[in-house]
Design an enzyme around this catalytic site. Structure first.
Site, PDB file in Angstrom:
ATOM      1  N   ARG A 358       5.143  -2.955  -9.823  1.00 55.56           N
ATOM      2  CA  ARG A 358       5.375  -4.045 -10.360  1.00 55.56           C
ATOM      3  C   ARG A 358       6.261  -5.088  -9.540  1.00 55.56           C
ATOM      4  NH1 ARG A 358       8.840  -4.598 -13.897  1.00 55.56           N
ATOM      5  NH2 ARG A 358       7.827  -6.238 -15.218  1.00 55.56           N
ATOM      6  N   CYS A 389       1.568   1.546   3.782  1.00 54.75           N
ATOM      7  CA  CYS A 389       1.347   0.657   5.260  1.00 54.75           C
ATOM      8  C   CYS A 389       0.980  -0.713   4.488  1.00 54.75           C
ATOM      9  CB  CYS A 389      -0.066   1.229   5.569  1.00 54.75           C
ATOM     10  SG  CYS A 389      -0.178   0.528   7.247  1.00 54.75           S
TER      11      CYS A 389
END
Length: 461
Positions: A358, A389
Site C-alpha cells: 500500500r 530489490c
C-alpha cells in the site's frame, strides 16, 4: 494525499519533522486509535497483545507475521452491528479473508461481501450462509455467476448490461430468481486516493446515473421479469472520514429510486450505500465511531426519502477496512540500520512491499514502534524499508524511532489488517507471512506461512 504528507516525502524535514508524526519524546507511547484494543506495553517495555508478548509470538511463529487481535476484531464487528441495528452490515471480504475470519464474521452476526470466485469459495468452505452474502465485481465470469446462483447468494450486485444478460440466461436455465442490486455510479468523488475513489463518472464500476444507464438497467431487469430487483447500490470510495459524500450520494441514488417508482410503479425495497469508512494509520487520522456514523447516515437516508415521498428502504452498509484494518499489526525484525550521510536513517526489516504494497501503490502512510523493548535514547527520524530489490520498497515513510534501534529489535506496524495480506505477493520469491490470531493468552495460526516448497510446487519446470 494531503499537502503536508507530500512535503514529508522529499527534501529536508528539519529537526521537528512533519507535524502528523508523534512528538519526538513519545517514541515509547502507544497512540490508542492506532492499535488493537488489547495491545499494551508491558513493564519490561515489550508489547503484548491478548496477553501474549510479541517476543513469544516471534519465537513461536517467526517474522514477519500479521498479528490479529481476535477480541478487537469481534468487538469491531459488534460495534458496527449494534450501531446499524436496523441495517445489514457487510464485512468486506476483499480486505482480508480466510476461513477463521469468515466464521468470526458469521458468529458476530454480520453479512459478507465477496468479489471473486475464490472469495466465494472461501466463504462457502467456512460454512457462511450464502443468503447473507453479496457478490460484487465488474467482470464476473459466467462460471462465477453460476456458482453464486447455485449456492443461493442473497444479493448479486450487477455492474453491466452484459452481466444482466448472463445472469438472466442462467436464471432461466436453472429456474431460479436471483436477488440483484443495480450498482449506480452517482458522480460523487470521495476525498481519497484516485485509485480508491469509485463513484466519479470516469471509472470502471457501475451504471452511470447522469447518462441514464442506471435507469435503463433497472428497466431492463423489470422488463425481463426474471431477476428479483431488490434495490440500488452505491459506493463512493474508501478511507472516507466525511459523511457529506454520503448525503450527496443518497440524494442522487434515491432520485433514481423515485424515477423507477414514477415510471414503472415499483418502489424498490433495499438500498446499499456502501461505506468505506476510514481508519487511523497515523495520528492525523480521526475516524468516527460507528454509532456516530450510523446516526448521521440513517438521518441522511430518512431525510432524503422524506423529501422524495419514498418509504425508507432496508439499508445495507459496507464499513470496509474499518472492521479488520485496526485489528491487525505486522511484526517485523530489524535487519540493518543505515545512516545515509546524516540525511536519513534507514531501518530495514525482514518484510516489505511483498507483505504491504500500500505504501508503494497508494503512497499510504503508516506508523511504527520498537516492539521488543522500551528505550531512553534520543529519537531519530527514520524510514522503515523492506528487503526487496526496489528503491520504492518502503513500509513507513517517516517515523520517530529511538536512536538506539538496532538489528534484532522487533518492530510493529499497526493498521495492517486490510489490504495487506490480501494484496501480498511473492515478489523476489519471498514467501508470504502467516496470520496469527491471539486471544486470552494464546495464539493460533489461521493462515500458515508460505514456504519455498510452496513456491516451487507451482513451478512445473
Amino acid at each position: 494525499m494531503r499537502a503536508h504528507e507530500a512535503g514529508a516525502l522529499h527534501g529536508d524535514l528539519g529537526s521537528r519533522g512533519p507535524a502528523w508524526l508523534r512528538t519526538p519524546g513519545d517514541v515509547n507511547a502507544l497512540v490508542p486509535q492506532l492499535w488493537p484494543r488489547t495491545v499494551a506495553r508491558a513493564d519490561a517495555g515489550d508489547l503484548t497483545v491478548g496477553g501474549v508478548s510479541v517476543a513469544d509470538l516471534a519465537a513461536e511463529h517467526g517474522t514477519p507475521a500479521y498479528v490479529l487481535d481476535e477480541d478487537d476484531l469481534r468487538a469491531r464487528c459488534r460495534d458496527f452491528r449494534d450501531a446499524f441495528a436496523d441495517a445489514d452490515v457487510y464485512y468486506a471480504g476483499k480486505s482480508f479473508l480466510c476461513k477463521a475470519v469468515v466464521r468470526i464474521v458469521a458468529e458476530e452476526g454480520l453479512f459478507l461481501d465477496v468479489c471473486s470466485g475464490g472469495e466465494l469459495a472461501t466463504a462457502l468452505a467456512a460454512g457462511f450462509p450464502a443468503e447473507r452474502m453479496g457478490f460484487h465485481g465488474n467482470n464476473k465470469s459466467v462460471r462465477e455467476l453460476e456458482r453464486a446462483v447455485e449456492a443461493g447468494v442473497g444479493r448479486i450486485i450487477v455492474d453491466s448490461f452484459t452481466e444482466i444478460d448472463r445472469l438472466t440466461a442462467i436464471a432461466r436455465r436453472t429456474g431460479t430468481r436471483p436477488g440483484v442490486l443495480v450498482r449506480v455510479t452517482v458522480g460523487v468523488e470521495a476525498h481519497t486516493h484516485e485509485f480508491i475513489a469509485t463513484a466519479h463518472e470516469d471509472q470502471k464500476f457501475g451504471f452511470s446515473l447522469q447518462g441514464g444507464a442506471a435507469f435503463a438497467a433497472c428497466a431492463k431487469i423489470l422488463d425481463e421479469g426474471v431477476l428479483d430487483l431488490r434495490g440500488l447500490h452505491s459506493h463512493i470510495g474508501s478511507q472516507i472520514f466525511d459523511t457529506s459524500g454520503f448525503e450527496v450520494a443518497a440524494r442522487r441514488v434515491l432520485s433514481l429510486q423515485e424515477q423507477v417508482r414514477d415510471a414503472r410503479g415499483v418502489e424498490l425495497p433495499e438500498l446499499d450505500l456502501g461505506g468505506g469508512f476510514g481508519i487511523a494509520y497515523t495520528t492525523q487520522d480521526d475516524p468516527s465511531a460507528p454509532a456516530d456514523l450510523a446516526k448521521r447516515i440513517t438521518k441522511i437516508v430518512e431525510s432524503e426519502c422524506d423529501l422524495a415521498s419514498l418509504r425508507v428502504p432496508k439499508l445495507s452498509i459496507e464499513p470496509g477496512r474499518a472492521i479488520v484494518g485496526p485489528a491487525v499489526f505486522t511484526l517485523y525484525e530489524v535487519g540493518t540500520v543505515k545512516d545515509v550521510d546524516g540525511i536519513r536513517t534507514y531501518v530495514s526489516v525482514d518484510g516489505g512491499m511483498s507483505d504491504n504494497i500500500r505504501t508503494a501503490l497508494y503512497d499510504a502512510s503508516y506508523s511504527a514502534t520498537v516492539a521488543s523493548r522500551a528505550s531512553d535514547a534520543e529519537p531519530i527520524l527514520a524510514r522503515v524499508v523492506g528487503k526487496h530489490c526496489e528503491s520504492g520498497d518502503i513500509v513507513v515513510k517517516d517515523e520517530f524511532l529511538p536512536a538506539d534501534v538496532q538489528p534484532g529489535d522487533l518492530l510493529a506496524v499497526p493498521g495492517t489488517g486490510a489490504y495487506c495480506r490480501s494484496m501480498a505477493s511473492n515478489y523476489n520469491h519471498v514467501p508470504r507471512p502467516p496470520v496469527v490470531a491471539v486471544r486470552d493468552g494464546a495464539s493460533r495460526v489461521i493462515v500458515r506461512r508460505e514456504t519455498e516448497d510452496d513456491l516451487l510446487a507451482l513451478d512445473v519446470g
